[in-house]
Design a protein around this motif. Structure first.
Motif, mmCIF file in Angstrom:
data_model
loop_
_atom_site.group_PDB
_atom_site.id
_atom_site.type_symbol
_atom_site.label_atom_id
_atom_site.label_comp_id
_atom_site.label_asym_id
_atom_site.label_seq_id
_atom_site.Cartn_x
_atom_site.Cartn_y
_atom_site.Cartn_z
ATOM 1 N N LEU A 24 0.833 -1.204 0.000
ATOM 2 C CA LEU A 24 0.000 0.000 0.000
ATOM 3 C C LEU A 24 0.864 1.248 0.000
ATOM 4 O O LEU A 24 0.573 2.230 -0.699
ATOM 5 N N ARG A 25 1.951 1.211 0.762
ATOM 6 C CA ARG A 25 2.828 2.374 0.879
ATOM 7 C C ARG A 25 3.523 2.735 -0.440
ATOM 8 O O ARG A 25 4.030 3.845 -0.580
ATOM 9 N N LYS A 26 3.528 1.830 -1.390
ATOM 10 C CA LYS A 26 4.199 2.091 -2.662
ATOM 11 C C LYS A 26 3.331 2.917 -3.617
ATOM 12 O O LYS A 26 3.805 3.336 -4.676
ATOM 13 N N VAL A 27 2.065 3.121 -3.252
ATOM 14 C CA VAL A 27 1.115 3.777 -4.155
ATOM 15 C C VAL A 27 0.740 5.148 -3.607
ATOM 16 O O VAL A 27 0.418 5.288 -2.425
ATOM 17 N N GLN A 28 0.781 6.154 -4.457
ATOM 18 C CA GLN A 28 0.341 7.500 -4.093
ATOM 19 C C GLN A 28 -1.086 7.704 -4.597
ATOM 20 O O GLN A 28 -1.342 7.642 -5.802
ATOM 21 N N PHE A 29 -2.009 7.935 -3.668
ATOM 22 C CA PHE A 29 -3.420 8.048 -4.020
ATOM 23 C C PHE A 29 -3.869 9.509 -4.019
ATOM 24 O O PHE A 29 -3.319 10.341 -3.293
ATOM 25 N N ASN A 30 -4.894 9.781 -4.814
ATOM 26 C CA ASN A 30 -5.510 11.104 -4.876
ATOM 27 C C ASN A 30 -7.011 10.969 -4.650
ATOM 28 O O ASN A 30 -7.599 9.919 -4.924
ATOM 29 N N VAL A 31 -7.609 12.026 -4.176
ATOM 30 C CA VAL A 31 -9.060 12.057 -4.021
ATOM 31 C C VAL A 31 -9.680 12.447 -5.348
ATOM 32 O O VAL A 31 -9.270 13.425 -5.974
ATOM 33 N N GLU A 32 -10.671 11.675 -5.791
ATOM 34 C CA GLU A 32 -11.337 11.925 -7.081
ATOM 35 C C GLU A 32 -12.808 12.197 -6.820
ATOM 36 O O GLU A 32 -13.444 11.528 -5.997
#
Length: 454
Positions: free
Chosen positions: A76-84
């Motif tokens: 999970l820590r490898k992924v950068q998420f954004n709010v859509e």
């Protein structure tokens, strides 16, 4: 409602990990910045700010912690998420016939009024999104939202810090709702984080059936939506002599992460039933916590996890029976294929005050491959001396003689395996009180081809 603060909360259940004042979890801070970018006003913003302050001094759990030792979040820590924001175009999902006019739909955490319908509900029940409520109704919500046990657990606090809207189901005193309420949360935008929030309040003497579904646009085995994160929290307050039947279905996309929290407070003489079905996501975690706040409660938990490929699914449950004459009955089943890994940890706490408690817990696991894995840990912590409690776990495989018997009746090996798998799953699915949902889930299990392949 007569819901009291328990004198004996759930001990050490999914405790938050705190940093020192000099440490900082930069990844968690990045998630927090994303979910708090949109501001609200008044009491809701104060609630969010309080949760955000807690998250800033927290870290994501690691496998060094007992509660997370089988669930590694390093991927999970490898992924950068954004709010859509919500995207409502060309969406298709299964509408339960019983709930065709009693549903709320959220897309990427945003309420979708054009997909929702609440025209088939009796008086005495409120089903709406938080921002659609009247000022009086919102003031009532304020007394319950984020007040359940475990509100400071790190993922729960992260969800609270980002609340801009929520699904609200409020049943007034002595109101019986025959129509199931269907709450649908659709995710699926690549590299996005959505944080669904539900609040259910059943006042004294009321009855309601609730279906809570987490899905993507294309189905549990589809990888087309890519990687995304769903961090969901549901709070259920069951008043004196109230009855809530709650079905939770998770069938996220094949590359998704799903973290879910369900917190229930049960007042005197209340009855709560949960059917938790887990089918999707690359990594899923469901924390199910029940807090008894009065005597003579009845709690029934039925769980079914079906995973394959390299999926990891972790179910942690905790039942705190703090008063006399409580009854709890838990059955959790796991069907694990290929290289998948299932985790079950179920705790039942029975302190001295909880005399004449009757509690049972059973975890049954079916491994379909030599490389499939399950870690199970049913737990009873009892200090009361006049109780009837039992727990256990089994791990088994499909029996060759059973497959041979079906083959001798003209059924090929693949179909024989399917029949046995379906029979194992049906014990839980057939207890769901919504016929169309039972049919959908049985068909889903039957069509999961990967389960019958080594």
């Amino acid at each position: 409602m007569n819901i009291q603060v328990s004198p004996s909360p759930i001990p050490n259940s999914n405790a938050v990990s705190l940093t020192s004042m000099l440490d900082r979890d930069d990844y968690l801070a990045g998630l927090l910045n994303q979910v708090t970018a949109t501001k609200t006003e008044g009491w809701l913003q104060e609630l969010r700010q309080s949760a955000a302050n807690w998250v800033r001094h927290s870290i994501l759990p690691t496998t060094r912690e007992e509660e997370w030792r089988f669930t590694d979040l390093s991927s999970l820590r490898k992924v950068q998420f954004n709010v859509e924001t919500g995207n409502f175009a060309s969406l298709e999902f299964d509408i339960l016939p019983e709930a065709a006019n009693s549903r709320l739909v959220f897309v990427n955490g945003v309420f979708a009024p054009e997909l929702s319908a609440v025209s088939d509900l009796p008086s005495g029940i409120v089903v709406n999104n938080l921002t659609g409520l009247s000022a009086v109704e919102q003031e009532g919500v304020r007394q319950y939202l984020a007040q359940a046990e475990g509100a400071q657990e790190v993922f729960t606090a992260l969800n609270t810090a980002g609340i801009t809207d929520a699904a609200v189901v409020w049943v007034k005193k002595n109101v019986v709702v025959e129509t199931p309420i269907h709450l649908v949360f659709i995710s699926g935008e690549t590299l996005t984080i959505s944080q669904p929030r539900c609040l259910v309040v059943a006042e004294s003497g009321s009855q309601v059936t609730l279906v809570e579904e987490y899905t993507n646009r294309r189905g549990a085995e589809s990888a087309e939506d890519g990687v995304y994160l769903t961090n969901a929290v549901t709070e259920v307050w069951v008043g004196d002599n109230a009855q809530v039947s709650h079905t939770r279905v998770e069938r996220e996309g094949a590359e998704a992460f799903h973290i879910g929290k369900t917190a229930i407070a049960q007042a005197r003489d209340s009855r709560y039933t949960c059917h938790a079905i887990t089918l999707g996501a690359k990594l899923s975690r469901h924390n199910l916590e029940i807090l008894q706040t009065g005597e003579q409660t009845q709690t029934t938990l039925n769980g079914l996890t079906i995973i394959s490929g390299k999926q990891l699914s972790d179910t942690h449950s905790a039942i705190a029976l703090n008063y006399p004459h409580g009854t709890s009955d838990q059955l959790h089943k796991c069907i694990v294929g290929d290289r998948a890994h299932a985790v079950f940890n179920g705790k039942v706490f029975v302190p001295k005050l909880a005399q004449l408690t009757n509690a049972s817990q059973l975890n049954r696991n079916l491994l379909l491959s030599s490389k499939a894995r399950v870690d199970t840990k049913p737990q009873l912590e009892i200090t009361a001396d006049n109780v009837k409690c039992a727990h256990g776990a089994t791990v088994s495989q499909l029996e060759d003689d059973e497959i041979f018997y079906l083959q001798s009746r003209g059924i090929d090996e693949n179909d024989a395996r399917k029949l046995l798998i379906n029979a194992f799953a049906a014990e839980v699915i057939n207890k769901i009180p919504v016929p169309s949902l039972r049919e959908i889930l049985l068909n889903t299990v039957n069509n999961l081809k990967s389960l019958t392949n080594e």
